[in-house]
Scaffold this motif. Sequence first.
Motif, PDB file in Angstrom:
ATOM      1  N   ILE A 132       0.837  -1.197   0.000  1.00  0.00           N
ATOM      2  CA  ILE A 132       0.000   0.000   0.000  1.00  0.00           C
ATOM      3  C   ILE A 132       0.871   1.245   0.000  1.00  0.00           C
ATOM      4  CG2 ILE A 132      -1.750   1.296   1.295  1.00  0.00           C
ATOM      5  CD1 ILE A 132      -2.819  -1.382   2.268  1.00  0.00           C
ATOM      6  N   ILE A 133       0.440   2.250  -0.753  1.00  0.00           N
ATOM      7  CA  ILE A 133       1.088   3.561  -0.782  1.00  0.00           C
ATOM      8  C   ILE A 133       0.125   4.548  -0.140  1.00  0.00           C
ATOM      9  CG2 ILE A 133       2.009   5.393  -2.250  1.00  0.00           C
ATOM     10  CD1 ILE A 133       2.369   3.141  -4.429  1.00  0.00           C
ATOM     11  N   VAL A 134       0.584   5.230   0.910  1.00  0.00           N
ATOM     12  CA  VAL A 134      -0.232   6.239   1.582  1.00  0.00           C
ATOM     13  C   VAL A 134       0.414   7.592   1.341  1.00  0.00           C
ATOM     14  CG1 VAL A 134      -1.034   7.113   3.804  1.00  0.00           C
ATOM     15  CG2 VAL A 134      -1.135   4.667   3.321  1.00  0.00           C
ATOM     16  N   HIS A 135      -0.380   8.529   0.815  1.00  0.00           N
ATOM     17  CA  HIS A 135       0.141   9.862   0.542  1.00  0.00           C
ATOM     18  C   HIS A 135      -0.617  10.902   1.360  1.00  0.00           C
ATOM     19  CE1 HIS A 135      -3.224  11.272  -2.034  1.00  0.00           C
ATOM     20  NE2 HIS A 135      -3.359   9.970  -2.257  1.00  0.00           N
ATOM     21  N   GLY A 136       0.095  11.953   1.706  1.00  0.00           N
ATOM     22  CA  GLY A 136      -0.504  13.059   2.446  1.00  0.00           C
ATOM     23  C   GLY A 136       0.520  14.169   2.582  1.00  0.00           C
ATOM     24  N   PRO A 137       0.071  15.359   2.952  1.00  0.00           N
ATOM     25  CA  PRO A 137       0.996  16.495   3.056  1.00  0.00           C
ATOM     26  C   PRO A 137       1.980  16.337   4.212  1.00  0.00           C
ATOM     27  CG  PRO A 137      -1.166  17.113   3.865  1.00  0.00           C
ATOM     28  CD  PRO A 137      -1.297  15.733   3.286  1.00  0.00           C
TER      29      PRO A 137
ATOM     30  N   ASP B 248      -5.999  10.282   4.892  1.00  0.00           N
ATOM     31  CA  ASP B 248      -7.318  10.275   5.528  1.00  0.00           C
ATOM     32  C   ASP B 248      -8.022   8.929   5.354  1.00  0.00           C
ATOM     33  OD1 ASP B 248      -6.940  12.881   6.360  1.00  0.00           O
ATOM     34  OD2 ASP B 248      -8.057  13.747   4.687  1.00  0.00           O
ATOM     35  N   ALA B 249      -7.962   8.360   4.162  1.00  0.00           N
ATOM     36  CA  ALA B 249      -8.600   7.057   3.913  1.00  0.00           C
ATOM     37  C   ALA B 249      -7.920   5.966   4.729  1.00  0.00           C
ATOM     38  CB  ALA B 249      -8.554   6.728   2.427  1.00  0.00           C
ATOM     39  N   ALA B 250      -6.589   5.996   4.793  1.00  0.00           N
ATOM     40  CA  ALA B 250      -5.857   5.002   5.579  1.00  0.00           C
ATOM     41  C   ALA B 250      -6.208   5.109   7.062  1.00  0.00           C
ATOM     42  CB  ALA B 250      -4.349   5.173   5.370  1.00  0.00           C
ATOM     43  N   MET B 251      -6.323   6.334   7.570  1.00  0.00           N
ATOM     44  CA  MET B 251      -6.685   6.530   8.975  1.00  0.00           C
ATOM     45  C   MET B 251      -8.101   6.046   9.239  1.00  0.00           C
ATOM     46  SD  MET B 251      -4.167   7.614  10.769  1.00  0.00           S
ATOM     47  CE  MET B 251      -4.858   8.392  12.220  1.00  0.00           C
TER      48      MET B 251
ATOM     49  N   ILE C  70      -3.094   2.692  -3.833  1.00  0.00           N
ATOM     50  CA  ILE C  70      -2.839   4.054  -3.362  1.00  0.00           C
ATOM     51  C   ILE C  70      -3.999   4.508  -2.489  1.00  0.00           C
ATOM     52  CG2 ILE C  70      -2.573   6.468  -4.033  1.00  0.00           C
ATOM     53  CD1 ILE C  70      -1.278   5.537  -6.626  1.00  0.00           C
ATOM     54  N   LEU C  71      -3.689   5.001  -1.287  1.00  0.00           N
ATOM     55  CA  LEU C  71      -4.687   5.556  -0.373  1.00  0.00           C
ATOM     56  C   LEU C  71      -4.229   6.931   0.104  1.00  0.00           C
ATOM     57  CD1 LEU C  71      -5.400   2.548   2.024  1.00  0.00           C
ATOM     58  CD2 LEU C  71      -6.874   3.375   0.194  1.00  0.00           C
TER      59      LEU C  71
END
Length: 95
Positions: A11-16, A83-86, A79-80
Amino acid sequence: MSKEAREYRTIIVHGPHGCGKTHHGKDLARALGCREVIDGWAKMGLSNGFLPPVTPGALHLTSLPLNPARDRPPAGAVILSFDAAMAVAFAVGAI
């Protein structure tokens, strides 16, 4: 099922920057079914329009702004957004 035989997710988690990816990384990995955390994945950004390779079964954290409709993940990866991962982690009680 033994731990060695378990199938882990990639899984790839992206965020600022500063949203809490690193802080919650281990909990997210456990909740999402990943065996390890790769922090700072894709620091180099897109290369020739492609995302860099992933480690199978790992949670990859990045601040690279990704769009699943535009950025095709490497084979087998999902890709998540952070926010979606949390939301998943809260749903399973990991965080």
